[in-house]
Design a protein around this motif. Structure first.
Motif, short mmCIF file in Angstrom:
data_model
loop_
_atom_site.label_atom_id
_atom_site.label_comp_id
_atom_site.label_asym_id
_atom_site.label_seq_id
_atom_site.Cartn_x
_atom_site.Cartn_y
_atom_site.Cartn_z
N LYS A 35 16.07 5.33 -60.47
CA LYS A 35 16.15 6.80 -60.51
C LYS A 35 17.19 7.26 -61.53
O LYS A 35 16.99 8.24 -62.25
N GLU A 98 7.71 7.75 -62.46
CA GLU A 98 8.86 8.49 -61.96
C GLU A 98 9.24 9.68 -62.85
O GLU A 98 10.12 10.46 -62.50
N THR A 102 8.70 11.64 -57.48
CA THR A 102 9.97 11.08 -57.05
C THR A 102 9.87 9.57 -56.86
O THR A 102 8.79 9.01 -56.66
N SER A 103 11.02 8.91 -56.91
CA SER A 103 11.06 7.47 -56.68
C SER A 103 10.57 7.13 -55.28
O SER A 103 9.97 6.08 -55.05
N GLU A 151 7.07 12.62 -48.24
CA GLU A 151 7.64 12.64 -49.59
C GLU A 151 6.93 13.68 -50.46
O GLU A 151 7.56 14.35 -51.28
N SER A 155 8.61 16.87 -52.29
CA SER A 155 8.66 16.73 -53.74
C SER A 155 8.48 18.08 -54.44
O SER A 155 7.64 18.89 -54.04
N SER A 273 19.20 5.64 -48.99
CA SER A 273 19.34 7.05 -49.37
C SER A 273 20.11 7.82 -48.31
O SER A 273 20.87 8.74 -48.63
N TYR A 279 20.53 11.54 -47.06
CA TYR A 279 19.14 11.82 -46.67
C TYR A 279 19.09 12.11 -45.17
O TYR A 279 19.71 11.41 -44.37
#
Length: 312
Positions: A35, A98, A102-103, A151, A155, A273, A279
């Motif tokens: 990232k 990427e 997102t990763s 995700e 995103s 994360s 996160y």
């Protein structure tokens, strides 16, 4: 159950389980590092730097282990194909994906690696797919779908960007799967794996440099210490440490089961994360992670697929 019939190893065998967990933990951490690599440096040049360092370190390992340095013509051809698909196409697809998504989304999509690995292992190697593996994969697929949906909702990418990113990620998945199944072939097993990987990483690095120069021009780099620290981490820890362990697993338990590390990787990435990026878990990713782990546990009970014997 630690072994399959006839003493064949399963994922629960310590010599398989420990590398499996180590590879999953390291590759789970690489998504955070990748990232940071997606910045002013074109992805293809970051991939080039990574595998220049990885190839150099792998040749040092060849010397340290006193392994044969040279291969025959067929061995070099295998290394070239492996370098093209695993260390060039695969990583260029991933890094470019990427740029659009997102990763986290890319990591979750890569959890599907077990599917083409199992199918191609069946088609090209005659590996049977057990009921436990199918059941575990189905459960894990539901968990992966929940993780992907979470995700996707989080995103900032548009639907068009998600579709482009997903297409690039699937390109990486198929490239990695081709390389994975190659490793399980009997002909390639006759060569020392570390030597093959060293040449494959070198060929991959040279291909990456050529593609980079053609597509984006002369080398571009950052002077940040974090950027080069990330390159070294990805090249040495994320490549030289992990790929010999991962390909050894493929040779012992088959490409389908070895790819189950890709199911664990996004969960590891989300845990890291949580630790480093604050996160916050909600019920959707939590449910997805639980189902992915449950599917993994079910699949762990699958025995190593056997190649059918051909009567003389």
């Amino acid at each position: 159950m630690n072994a399959g019939e006839g003493g064949e190893p399963s994922l629960l065998t310590p010599r398989i389980l420990i590398p499996f967990l180590l590879v999953s933990l390291i590759w789970g951490s690489t998504w955070l590092v990748i990232k940071d690599q997606i910045s002013q440096v074109p992805p293809s040049w970051s991939v080039s730097y990574r595998f220049i360092i990885a190839a150099a370190a792998m040749f040092v390992l060849v010397v340290y282990k006193r392994l044969p340095f040279r291969l025959d013509r067929t061995g070099y051809l295998f290394a070239l194909i492996l370098g093209l698909f695993q260390f060039s196409f695969n990583f260029n697809f991933v890094y470019n994906a990427e740029l659009f998504i997102t990763s986290g989304l890319v990591a979750v999509l890569f959890a599907l690696l077990m599917v083409p690995n199992a199918i191609m292992g069946r088609v090209f190697l005659g590996h049977r797919i057990s009921g436990a593996f199918l059941g575990g994969s189905a459960i894990a697929a539901v968990g992966i779908a929940l993780l992907f949906w979470h995700e996707y909702r989080a995103s900032p990418a548009s639907l068009e960007q998600v579709l482009i990113g997903a297409a690039l990620a699937f390109g990486g998945i198929m490239s990695a799967s081709i390389a994975n199944v190659m490793q399980a072939g009997e002909r390639l097993k006759s060569y020392p794996m570390i030597t093959v990987l060293a040449w494959a990483m070198l060929f991959g690095a040279l291909i990456n440099v050529l593609l980079s120069w053609i597509t984006v021009g002369p080398p571009v780099y950052e002077t940040r210490a974090a950027y080069w620290g990330g390159i070294v981490y990805l090249g040495v820890i994320g490549s030289v440490v992990t790929f010999p362990l991962y390909f050894s697993m493929i040779r012992e338990i088959g490409p389908g089961k070895a790819a189950y590390s890709s199911v664990l990787v996004p969960v590891v990435a989300m845990i890291l994360s949580t630790i480093f990026e604050a996160y916050v878990w909600t019920w959707l990713p939590a449910a997805g992670a639980v189902l992915a782990m449950l599917g993994l546990l079910v699949a762990l009970r699958a025995r190593k697929p056997k190649t059918p014997r051909i009567a003389a």
